[in-house]
Design a protein around this motif. Structure first.
Motif, PDB file in Angstrom:
ATOM      1  N   THR A  72       0.829  -1.205   0.000  1.00  0.00           N
ATOM      2  CA  THR A  72       0.000   0.000   0.000  1.00  0.00           C
ATOM      3  C   THR A  72       0.862   1.253   0.000  1.00  0.00           C
ATOM      4  N   LYS A  73       1.886   1.275   0.841  1.00  0.00           N
ATOM      5  CA  LYS A  73       2.787   2.431   0.908  1.00  0.00           C
ATOM      6  C   LYS A  73       3.472   2.672  -0.430  1.00  0.00           C
ATOM      7  N   LEU A  74       3.752   1.584  -1.156  1.00  0.00           N
ATOM      8  CA  LEU A  74       4.424   1.708  -2.458  1.00  0.00           C
ATOM      9  C   LEU A  74       3.426   1.900  -3.602  1.00  0.00           C
ATOM     10  N   ARG A  75       2.157   2.085  -3.233  1.00  0.00           N
ATOM     11  CA  ARG A  75       1.067   2.318  -4.197  1.00  0.00           C
ATOM     12  C   ARG A  75       0.879   1.120  -5.143  1.00  0.00           C
ATOM     13  N   ARG A  76       1.196  -0.073  -4.657  1.00  0.00           N
ATOM     14  CA  ARG A  76       0.977  -1.312  -5.411  1.00  0.00           C
ATOM     15  C   ARG A  76      -0.312  -1.947  -4.858  1.00  0.00           C
ATOM     16  N   PHE A  77      -1.415  -1.275  -5.165  1.00  0.00           N
ATOM     17  CA  PHE A  77      -2.676  -1.605  -4.498  1.00  0.00           C
ATOM     18  C   PHE A  77      -3.251  -2.958  -4.922  1.00  0.00           C
ATOM     19  N   ASN A  78      -3.020  -3.369  -6.165  1.00  0.00           N
ATOM     20  CA  ASN A  78      -3.515  -4.675  -6.595  1.00  0.00           C
ATOM     21  C   ASN A  78      -2.853  -5.801  -5.821  1.00  0.00           C
ATOM     22  N   GLU A  79      -1.543  -5.633  -5.561  1.00  0.00           N
ATOM     23  CA  GLU A  79      -0.836  -6.657  -4.799  1.00  0.00           C
ATOM     24  C   GLU A  79      -1.276  -6.657  -3.332  1.00  0.00           C
ATOM     25  N   ALA A  80      -1.534  -5.466  -2.799  1.00  0.00           N
ATOM     26  CA  ALA A  80      -2.061  -5.385  -1.436  1.00  0.00           C
ATOM     27  C   ALA A  80      -3.422  -6.067  -1.365  1.00  0.00           C
ATOM     28  N   SER A  81      -4.245  -5.844  -2.379  1.00  0.00           N
ATOM     29  CA  SER A  81      -5.581  -6.448  -2.430  1.00  0.00           C
ATOM     30  C   SER A  81      -5.481  -7.973  -2.499  1.00  0.00           C
ATOM     31  N   ALA A  82      -4.504  -8.476  -3.267  1.00  0.00           N
ATOM     32  CA  ALA A  82      -4.327  -9.931  -3.384  1.00  0.00           C
ATOM     33  C   ALA A  82      -3.973 -10.543  -2.027  1.00  0.00           C
ATOM     34  N   GLU A  83      -3.160  -9.848  -1.248  1.00  0.00           N
ATOM     35  CA  GLU A  83      -2.827 -10.330   0.097  1.00  0.00           C
ATOM     36  C   GLU A  83      -4.094 -10.426   0.947  1.00  0.00           C
ATOM     37  N   LEU A  84      -4.910  -9.384   0.904  1.00  0.00           N
ATOM     38  CA  LEU A  84      -6.126  -9.370   1.720  1.00  0.00           C
ATOM     39  C   LEU A  84      -7.132 -10.415   1.248  1.00  0.00           C
ATOM     40  N   ASP A  85      -7.169 -10.652  -0.078  1.00  0.00           N
ATOM     41  CA  ASP A  85      -8.115 -11.630  -0.624  1.00  0.00           C
ATOM     42  C   ASP A  85      -7.777 -13.056  -0.205  1.00  0.00           C
TER      43      ASP A  85
END
Length: 361
Positions: A72-85
């Motif tokens: 999230t801090k690196l603005r890689r939101f899709n990858e952050a979303s994949a972690e949460l999913d």
């Protein structure tokens, strides 16, 4: 969860007992997060997972939280979303200590880091799914208030209750920030007034925030009343040091002067703040803006450059750098060369999540 740290060296390293220990040391992740070394956190989590170093259920959750926060801090939101999913419902029994009595004897409650609940609301907004994110933020606010009620009913009036009250303020501020971005001022005012009513109404930071909102909707007199309340009553609140409180009062006064375009008086207020605390970046930034409005570009540039040299870890934020670059563009013909020099310096000292595009080079 809070944060961790590790070696950001990308060279392959031989596996040893020392390396294994370092992979699984929570304090190192916290140290990395505090230093803004988000790429190192991602490397560390990846290594810990690859080496199967995470054995307990809460280990996986904590490392996942750090990883999602780093993305999230690196603005890689899709990858952050994949972690949460990859997670189940955060209130699932799989994420409660009492489900694993042999691993966590005599321990009960959720092992889900609060940051994961926050990220699960934030990430949809970052991916353009605003309504889903806002719904989750309001659900999170209900969750936090439920915890506050529970702690109060159990007469748990110590550290734990104070922590959940701070989280309530944090979540409300997140919600307000998203409503402000849509210029939904009425909702923001209602939320802040409700928060103040739940508090004793004298928290100087919260009352000041109410004043800032009143200024944004053009209610100058209302803002003055709020700021006067801060000055007269807020000193009794122990959440701020004496210097922090005095600087808050000066900054509030300066904002009123700014609205009235009395830049000279505003500069005077900001100078008082800087004399008390030369790391007060809000005062530094706003003093420079006032000097620019007074057509003193040379001094306004000196104010910001001096702050970057004096306290780079505090002063290095995108807003200040954007303002400095705008001043360069107004003041110098060769502003491109000067901004490139600034960009090179930023590349050496900035945390991983600093948005280097703000220099517009």
């Amino acid at each position: 969860m809070d944060s961790e740290s590790a070696n950001s060296d990308s060279q392959p390293q031989p596996l040893s007992s020392q390396n294994v220990d370092a992979c699984h040391e929570m304090s190192s992740l916290e140290d990395l997060a505090n230093r803004g070394a988000w790429r190192s956190i991602i490397d560390k989590v990846s290594r810990a997972r690859a080496l199967s170093l995470l054995h307990k259920p809460h280990d996986h959750l904590t490392y996942l939280a750090f990883n999602a926060l780093a993305f999230t801090k690196l603005r890689r939101f899709n990858e952050a979303s994949a972690e949460l999913d990859s997670l189940e419902d955060l209130d699932s029994s799989h994420y409660r200590y009492e489900t694993y009595p042999k691993i966590y004897p005599n321990r009960v409650g959720s092992m889900v880091p609060f940051s994961l609940r926050w990220l699960s609301a934030l990430i949809p907004i970052k991916l353009g799914q605003r309504q889903q994110g806002m719904d989750r933020f309001y659900t999170l606010l209900d969750f936090v208030r439920g915890k506050i009620k529970e702690k109060g009913e159990n007469n748990n009036l110590g550290v734990s209750l104070n922590l959940w009250r701070k989280r309530e303020v944090f979540v409300v501020n997140c919600i307000i920030g998203h409503h402000l971005s849509q210029k939904e001022f009425g909702v923001c005012l209602s939320l802040m007034k409700e928060l103040l009513s739940r508090d004793d109404g004298s928290d100087p930071l919260l009352v000041s925030q109410l004043g800032y909102m009143q200024l944004q909707i053009g209610d100058l007199e209302g803002a003055k009343v709020s700021f006067l309340k801060v000055e007269s009553e807020g000193k009794n609140n122990g959440s701020l040091s004496e210097v922090e409180f005095k600087n808050l009062v000066n900054r509030n006064k300066a904002l009123v002067y700014l609205v009235g375009k009395d830049y000279v008086s505003a500069v005077r207020e900001y100078e008082e703040c800087i004399e008390r605390d030369n790391a007060d970046v809000v005062a530094v930034n706003n003093k420079a803006l006032c000097l620019m409005y007074l057509r003193d570009l040379s001094d306004s540039i000196k104010v910001l450059e001096s702050a970057l040299e004096r306290v780079p870890t505090v002063a290095l934020n995108e807003t200040l750098v954007v303002n400095l670059c705008s001043m360069y563009e107004l003041a110098y013909v060769n502003h491109s060369d000067i901004k490139r020099t600034l960009s090179s310096w930023i590349a050496r000292v900035a945390p991983d999540d600093f948005d280097a595009s703000c220099t517009r080079t």
